[in-house]
Enzyme design. Sequence first.
Site, PDB file in Angstrom:
ATOM      1  CG  ASP A  29      -2.075   0.971   1.086  1.00  0.00           C
ATOM      2  OD1 ASP A  29      -3.231   0.524   0.977  1.00  0.00           O
ATOM      3  OD2 ASP A  29      -1.811   2.201   1.086  1.00  0.00           O
ATOM      4  CB  ILE A  30       0.773   4.299  -2.106  1.00  0.00           C
ATOM      5  CG1 ILE A  30       1.867   5.191  -2.662  1.00  0.00           C
ATOM      6  CG2 ILE A  30      -0.475   5.083  -1.772  1.00  0.00           C
ATOM      7  CD1 ILE A  30       1.519   5.778  -4.035  1.00  0.00           C
ATOM      8  CG  ASN A  84     -12.207  -0.535   3.879  1.00  0.00           C
ATOM      9  OD1 ASN A  84     -12.586  -0.989   4.952  1.00  0.00           O
ATOM     10  ND2 ASN A  84     -11.026   0.035   3.725  1.00  0.00           N
ATOM     11  N   GLY A  90     -15.733   2.970   3.663  1.00  0.00           N
ATOM     12  CA  GLY A  90     -14.354   3.448   3.592  1.00  0.00           C
ATOM     13  C   GLY A  90     -13.641   3.085   2.306  1.00  0.00           C
ATOM     14  CD  GLN A  91     -14.834  -0.372  -2.694  1.00  0.00           C
ATOM     15  OE1 GLN A  91     -16.003  -0.584  -2.337  1.00  0.00           O
ATOM     16  NE2 GLN A  91     -14.255  -1.017  -3.698  1.00  0.00           N
ATOM     17  CG  HIS A  97      -8.577  -2.865  -2.527  1.00  0.00           C
ATOM     18  ND1 HIS A  97      -9.521  -2.152  -3.233  1.00  0.00           N
ATOM     19  CD2 HIS A  97      -8.386  -2.191  -1.379  1.00  0.00           C
ATOM     20  CE1 HIS A  97      -9.872  -1.081  -2.544  1.00  0.00           C
ATOM     21  NE2 HIS A  97      -9.205  -1.088  -1.401  1.00  0.00           N
ATOM     22  CG  LEU A  98      -7.724  -9.433   1.660  1.00  0.00           C
ATOM     23  CD1 LEU A  98      -8.944  -9.205   2.539  1.00  0.00           C
ATOM     24  CD2 LEU A  98      -7.493 -10.941   1.466  1.00  0.00           C
ATOM     25  CG  HIS A  99      -6.947  -2.908   3.024  1.00  0.00           C
ATOM     26  ND1 HIS A  99      -6.197  -1.763   2.878  1.00  0.00           N
ATOM     27  CD2 HIS A  99      -8.150  -2.643   2.441  1.00  0.00           C
ATOM     28  CE1 HIS A  99      -6.909  -0.840   2.237  1.00  0.00           C
ATOM     29  NE2 HIS A  99      -8.096  -1.347   1.965  1.00  0.00           N
TER      30      HIS A  99
HETATM   31  P1  5GP Z   1      -9.753   1.483   0.248  1.00  0.00           P
HETATM   32  O1  5GP Z   1      -9.836   2.812   0.966  1.00  0.00           O
HETATM   33  O2  5GP Z   1     -10.438   1.561  -1.096  1.00  0.00           O
HETATM   34  O3  5GP Z   1     -10.171   0.303   1.056  1.00  0.00           O
HETATM   35  O4  5GP Z   1      -8.212   1.239  -0.014  1.00  0.00           O
HETATM   36  C1  5GP Z   1      -7.505   1.825  -1.065  1.00  0.00           C
HETATM   37  C2  5GP Z   1      -6.052   1.726  -0.700  1.00  0.00           C
HETATM   38  O5  5GP Z   1      -5.290   1.958  -1.864  1.00  0.00           O
HETATM   39  C3  5GP Z   1      -5.604   2.761   0.338  1.00  0.00           C
HETATM   40  O6  5GP Z   1      -5.075   2.096   1.471  1.00  0.00           O
HETATM   41  C4  5GP Z   1      -4.569   3.590  -0.398  1.00  0.00           C
HETATM   42  O7  5GP Z   1      -3.486   3.967   0.418  1.00  0.00           O
HETATM   43  C5  5GP Z   1      -4.130   2.668  -1.522  1.00  0.00           C
HETATM   44  N1  5GP Z   1      -3.693   3.335  -2.723  1.00  0.00           N
HETATM   45  C6  5GP Z   1      -4.299   4.385  -3.343  1.00  0.00           C
HETATM   46  N2  5GP Z   1      -3.618   4.725  -4.453  1.00  0.00           N
HETATM   47  C7  5GP Z   1      -2.565   3.860  -4.536  1.00  0.00           C
HETATM   48  C8  5GP Z   1      -1.499   3.716  -5.479  1.00  0.00           C
HETATM   49  O8  5GP Z   1      -1.382   4.435  -6.482  1.00  0.00           O
HETATM   50  N3  5GP Z   1      -0.596   2.735  -5.233  1.00  0.00           N
HETATM   51  C9  5GP Z   1      -0.686   1.920  -4.149  1.00  0.00           C
HETATM   52  N4  5GP Z   1       0.258   0.985  -3.999  1.00  0.00           N
HETATM   53  N5  5GP Z   1      -1.690   2.019  -3.248  1.00  0.00           N
HETATM   54  C10 5GP Z   1      -2.613   2.984  -3.439  1.00  0.00           C
END
Ligand code: 5GP
Length: 111
Positions: A29-30, A84, A90-91, A97-99
């Site tokens: 994750d970034i 999420n 929180g998505q 995607h699975l964290h």
């Molecule tokens: P969500 O909030 O949809 O559950 O999670 C999205 C995740 O994607 C966040 O944790 C966010 O930090 C990550 N993310 C967003 N943009 C990028 C990217 O360009 N590269 C990577 N590696 N992660 C990203």
Amino acid sequence: MNCLFCAIVAGDIPADKVAESQNVLAFNDINPQAPVHILIIPKSHHENVGELSVADPNCLTELFTLANQLALEKGLTGYRTVFNTGVDGGQTVFHAHLHLIGGRAMHWPPG
Ligand code: 5GP
Ligand code: ZN
């Protein structure tokens, strides 16, 4: 379709990959929320885990299998896996995607 994670799968946007198979991709994750914070995604586009579970349940299983494998490889003594779903869930990226989060003690309940 303009999808960030499809662009990562296609190689159009770089990612710090940690594992890959025919159907799934894992990358860091970034904006990590813990020492280990890996996103594990299906290579094909599904908006959220609900849609993925209907369209490709085997792939959903593969995401969790890889999460457990990566947790073992990284020596985690415990970890959290999160999907999420939807804005109120929180998505922020609408490609399922699975964290995989670990490397520190987790709090419960989450925010
Ligand atoms: P969500 O909030 O949809 O559950 O999670 C999205 C995740 O994607 C966040 O944790 C966010 O930090 C990550 N993310 C967003 N943009 C990028 C990217 O360009 N590269 C990577 N590696 N992660 C990203
Ligand atoms: Zn996508």
